[in-house]
Design a protein around this motif. Structure first.
Motif, PDB file in Angstrom:
ATOM      1  N   ALA A   1     -10.596   5.511   2.128  1.00  9.44           N
ATOM      2  CA  ALA A   1      -9.213   5.922   1.850  1.00  9.44           C
ATOM      3  C   ALA A   1      -8.305   5.471   2.980  1.00  9.44           C
ATOM      4  O   ALA A   1      -8.721   5.393   4.139  1.00  9.44           O
ATOM      5  CB  ALA A   1      -9.109   7.435   1.665  1.00  9.44           C
ATOM      6  N   GLN A   2      -7.074   5.164   2.614  1.00  5.86           N
ATOM      7  CA  GLN A   2      -6.025   4.813   3.569  1.00  5.86           C
ATOM      8  C   GLN A   2      -4.756   5.561   3.177  1.00  5.86           C
ATOM      9  O   GLN A   2      -4.545   5.859   2.001  1.00  5.86           O
ATOM     10  CB  GLN A   2      -5.751   3.305   3.540  1.00  5.86           C
ATOM     11  CG  GLN A   2      -6.920   2.438   3.930  1.00  5.86           C
ATOM     12  CD  GLN A   2      -6.689   0.981   3.547  1.00  5.86           C
ATOM     13  OE1 GLN A   2      -6.902   0.587   2.412  1.00  5.86           O
ATOM     14  NE2 GLN A   2      -6.219   0.193   4.508  1.00  5.86           N
TER      15      GLN A   2
ATOM     16  N   ALA B   1     -11.208  -4.672   8.874  1.00  2.00           N
ATOM     17  CA  ALA B   1     -11.143  -3.290   9.363  1.00  2.00           C
ATOM     18  C   ALA B   1     -12.496  -2.864   9.912  1.00  2.00           C
ATOM     19  O   ALA B   1     -13.546  -3.256   9.401  1.00  2.00           O
ATOM     20  CB  ALA B   1     -10.716  -2.355   8.234  1.00  2.00           C
ATOM     21  N   LYS B   2     -12.474  -2.038  10.957  1.00  2.55           N
ATOM     22  CA  LYS B   2     -13.706  -1.552  11.578  1.00  2.55           C
ATOM     23  C   LYS B   2     -13.654  -0.034  11.690  1.00  2.55           C
ATOM     24  O   LYS B   2     -12.591   0.541  11.919  1.00  2.55           O
ATOM     25  CB  LYS B   2     -13.883  -2.167  12.970  1.00  2.55           C
ATOM     26  CG  LYS B   2     -14.067  -3.682  12.948  1.00  2.55           C
ATOM     27  CD  LYS B   2     -14.266  -4.224  14.360  1.00  2.55           C
ATOM     28  CE  LYS B   2     -14.451  -5.740  14.338  1.00  2.55           C
ATOM     29  NZ  LYS B   2     -14.634  -6.281  15.713  1.00  2.55           N
ATOM     30  N   PRO B   3     -14.807   0.630  11.532  1.00  3.11           N
ATOM     31  CA  PRO B   3     -14.827   2.095  11.635  1.00  3.11           C
ATOM     32  C   PRO B   3     -14.364   2.548  13.016  1.00  3.11           C
ATOM     33  O   PRO B   3     -14.565   1.861  14.022  1.00  3.11           O
ATOM     34  CB  PRO B   3     -16.303   2.454  11.410  1.00  3.11           C
ATOM     35  CG  PRO B   3     -16.907   1.262  10.739  1.00  3.11           C
ATOM     36  CD  PRO B   3     -16.143   0.081  11.244  1.00  3.11           C
ATOM     37  N   PRO B   4     -13.725   3.717  13.096  1.00  2.00           N
ATOM     38  CA  PRO B   4     -13.298   4.223  14.395  1.00  2.00           C
ATOM     39  C   PRO B   4     -14.493   4.590  15.252  1.00  2.00           C
ATOM     40  O   PRO B   4     -15.528   5.030  14.746  1.00  2.00           O
ATOM     41  CB  PRO B   4     -12.476   5.468  14.026  1.00  2.00           C
ATOM     42  CG  PRO B   4     -13.033   5.908  12.709  1.00  2.00           C
ATOM     43  CD  PRO B   4     -13.407   4.640  11.999  1.00  2.00           C
TER      44      PRO B   4
ATOM     45  N   ASP C   1      -0.427   6.609  10.140  1.00  2.00           N
ATOM     46  CA  ASP C   1      -1.316   5.755   9.361  1.00  2.00           C
ATOM     47  C   ASP C   1      -2.736   6.271   9.517  1.00  2.00           C
ATOM     48  O   ASP C   1      -3.243   6.387  10.639  1.00  2.00           O
ATOM     49  CB  ASP C   1      -1.243   4.306   9.847  1.00  2.00           C
ATOM     50  CG  ASP C   1       0.092   3.655   9.509  1.00  2.00           C
ATOM     51  OD1 ASP C   1       0.570   3.865   8.372  1.00  2.00           O
ATOM     52  OD2 ASP C   1       0.643   2.938  10.358  1.00  2.00           O
ATOM     53  N   ALA C   2      -3.377   6.594   8.389  1.00  2.00           N
ATOM     54  CA  ALA C   2      -4.719   7.177   8.421  1.00  2.00           C
ATOM     55  C   ALA C   2      -5.725   6.255   7.744  1.00  2.00           C
ATOM     56  O   ALA C   2      -5.410   5.584   6.747  1.00  2.00           O
ATOM     57  CB  ALA C   2      -4.733   8.545   7.740  1.00  2.00           C
ATOM     58  N   GLU C   3      -6.934   6.232   8.301  1.00  2.00           N
ATOM     59  CA  GLU C   3      -8.082   5.587   7.676  1.00  2.00           C
ATOM     60  C   GLU C   3      -9.197   6.611   7.589  1.00  2.00           C
ATOM     61  O   GLU C   3      -9.415   7.381   8.531  1.00  2.00           O
ATOM     62  CB  GLU C   3      -8.561   4.377   8.485  1.00  2.00           C
ATOM     63  CG  GLU C   3      -7.611   3.201   8.485  1.00  2.00           C
ATOM     64  CD  GLU C   3      -8.209   1.994   9.209  1.00  2.00           C
ATOM     65  OE1 GLU C   3      -9.283   2.139   9.843  1.00  2.00           O
ATOM     66  OE2 GLU C   3      -7.598   0.904   9.140  1.00  2.00           O
ATOM     67  N   VAL C   4      -9.901   6.625   6.467  1.00  2.00           N
ATOM     68  CA  VAL C   4     -11.037   7.521   6.273  1.00  2.00           C
ATOM     69  C   VAL C   4     -12.265   6.671   5.979  1.00  2.00           C
ATOM     70  O   VAL C   4     -12.246   5.840   5.054  1.00  2.00           O
ATOM     71  CB  VAL C   4     -10.793   8.518   5.124  1.00  2.00           C
ATOM     72  CG1 VAL C   4     -11.964   9.495   5.009  1.00  2.00           C
ATOM     73  CG2 VAL C   4      -9.484   9.278   5.327  1.00  2.00           C
ATOM     74  N   TRP C   5     -13.313   6.883   6.768  1.00  2.00           N
ATOM     75  CA  TRP C   5     -14.559   6.114   6.651  1.00  2.00           C
ATOM     76  C   TRP C   5     -15.699   7.058   6.287  1.00  2.00           C
ATOM     77  O   TRP C   5     -15.772   8.188   6.785  1.00  2.00           O
ATOM     78  CB  TRP C   5     -14.880   5.401   7.964  1.00  2.00           C
ATOM     79  CG  TRP C   5     -13.880   4.340   8.320  1.00  2.00           C
ATOM     80  CD1 TRP C   5     -12.621   4.518   8.818  1.00  2.00           C
ATOM     81  CD2 TRP C   5     -14.049   2.925   8.175  1.00  2.00           C
ATOM     82  NE1 TRP C   5     -11.998   3.312   9.014  1.00  2.00           N
ATOM     83  CE2 TRP C   5     -12.851   2.313   8.633  1.00  2.00           C
ATOM     84  CE3 TRP C   5     -15.103   2.117   7.733  1.00  2.00           C
ATOM     85  CZ2 TRP C   5     -12.679   0.930   8.635  1.00  2.00           C
ATOM     86  CZ3 TRP C   5     -14.934   0.737   7.743  1.00  2.00           C
ATOM     87  CH2 TRP C   5     -13.736   0.161   8.187  1.00  2.00           C
ATOM     88  N   ASP C   6     -16.609   6.578   5.436  1.00  2.00           N
ATOM     89  CA  ASP C   6     -17.730   7.427   5.041  1.00  2.00           C
ATOM     90  C   ASP C   6     -18.974   7.129   5.860  1.00  2.00           C
ATOM     91  O   ASP C   6     -18.957   6.300   6.791  1.00  2.00           O
ATOM     92  CB  ASP C   6     -18.002   7.314   3.540  1.00  2.00           C
ATOM     93  CG  ASP C   6     -18.590   5.965   3.116  1.00  2.00           C
ATOM     94  OD1 ASP C   6     -18.838   5.099   3.986  1.00  2.00           O
ATOM     95  OD2 ASP C   6     -18.812   5.781   1.897  1.00  2.00           O
ATOM     96  N   SER C   7     -20.070   7.808   5.543  1.00  2.00           N
ATOM     97  CA  SER C   7     -21.302   7.680   6.321  1.00  2.00           C
ATOM     98  C   SER C   7     -21.968   6.323   6.146  1.00  2.00           C
ATOM     99  O   SER C   7     -22.878   5.976   6.904  1.00  2.00           O
ATOM    100  CB  SER C   7     -22.277   8.786   5.922  1.00  2.00           C
ATOM    101  OG  SER C   7     -22.588   8.712   4.537  1.00  2.00           O
ATOM    102  N   ALA C   8     -21.519   5.547   5.166  1.00  2.00           N
ATOM    103  CA  ALA C   8     -22.055   4.196   4.955  1.00  2.00           C
ATOM    104  C   ALA C   8     -21.157   3.133   5.591  1.00  2.00           C
ATOM    105  O   ALA C   8     -21.294   1.946   5.294  1.00  2.00           O
ATOM    106  CB  ALA C   8     -22.208   3.923   3.458  1.00  2.00           C
TER     107      ALA C   8
END
Length: 284
Positions: free
Chosen positions: A273-274, A136-139, A261-268
């Motif tokens: 979360a999915q 998986a890769k950040p948006p 379908d959702a992906e949540v990415w943080d500042s790191a």
């Protein structure tokens, strides 16, 4: 990494979100709450906010504090005002504990109505190993100052939009065609996300984040309310401080229902979360 501007940043445990999701234990397994009108959209209480409320109750009822997975079925639309939550402990283990919870309100005739029912497993996110193996890769989202929020354009729907006053949303311009009357036809929505008072994210606000963006149906060209039928969220780790990035996609709309379908990415740059939800749309 850009951050949302806030004169006085709220802290986890001392913010409007924490106060509005706090439950009061009436008896073992029974909790009271006054659902806030501040988290409504159109005429109903937001589903992510409701999930956080039930998540709080289960965190108190179970021996583990952190939601790992929650599956919710939305039975009837919740309204601002008093509600009661009843929980049951299904199983407790060393690593995970499982419980179920239902939220009830009263209708105009005084009859109790079940609004939402969830089944969840809880654990300790802090005890998880650091090993991560993912494709998986950040948006890819433009810098925050090149994105747009609700204050930059007209209200997308008629009715209450109180929830937008409590969020920091900066949407990717490439997913904003619907706001200009020219939806792309792609079921995509991407945004920077945070709470308006500057409170950093935690596992419970992640339950809100997966259901807080405008529906992907808008970019497909469908307007109006898109009520959630079922929503499952996986919390993967505690988010780092700073704004989140949320990406939501829909690949299939059929028979008046679509998936998100959702992906949540943080500042790191961690996938924290999915989720997947089934939602209903009103076709023209």
């Amino acid at each position: 990494m850009p951050e949302a501007a806030s004169v006085t940043r709220a802290t986890i445990g001392d913010s409007e979100f924490d106060r509005d999701t706090a439950v009061t234990r009436r008896a073992p397994g029974v909790y009271d709450i006054d659902l806030s009108a501040g988290w409504t959209i159109i005429s109903a209480v937001n589903g992510g906010y409701l999930l956080a409320v039930l998540g709080r109750a289960l965190a108190d009822a179970l021996p583990h504090a952190d939601p790992f997975t929650i599956s919710a079925h939305y039975l009837t639309a919740s309204q601002p005002g008093p509600a009661v939550i009843r929980t049951d402990v299904v199983r407790t283990g060393r690593t995970l504990s499982t419980g179920q919870a239902s939220l009830f309100q009263y209708d105009e005739e005084g009859k109790e109505v079940e609004r939402i029912r969830v089944l969840a497993s809880y654990g300790d996110l802090g005890s998880l190993p650091d090993d991560v193996r993912t494709t998986a890769k950040p948006p890819v989202i433009p810098p925050m100052d090149q994105c747009f929020g609700p204050q930059d354009g007209p209200a997308p729907v008629e009715g209450s939009s109180a929830i937008t006053d409590r969020l920091m949303l900066k949407l990717d311009p490439s997913t904003l065609g619907w706001a200009l009357g020219a939806p792309s036809g792609k079921g995509e929505m991407r945004s920077w996300f945070g709470l308006a008072d500057g409170r950093d994210a935690d596992p419970f606000s992640l339950l809100l984040a997966v259901d807080a963006l405008p529906p992907t149906a808008f970019e497909i060209g469908i307007k109006g309310w898109v009520p959630t039928v079922e929503l499952t969220v996986h919390i993967r780790c505690r988010p780092a401080p700073g704004p989140l990035r949320v990406a939501i996609t829909t690949r299939n709309l059929a028979g008046g229902f679509l998936e998100e379908d959702a992906e949540v990415w943080d500042s790191a740059d961690r996938l924290v979360a999915q989720s997947r939800q089934l939602a209903r749309v009103r076709l023209p």
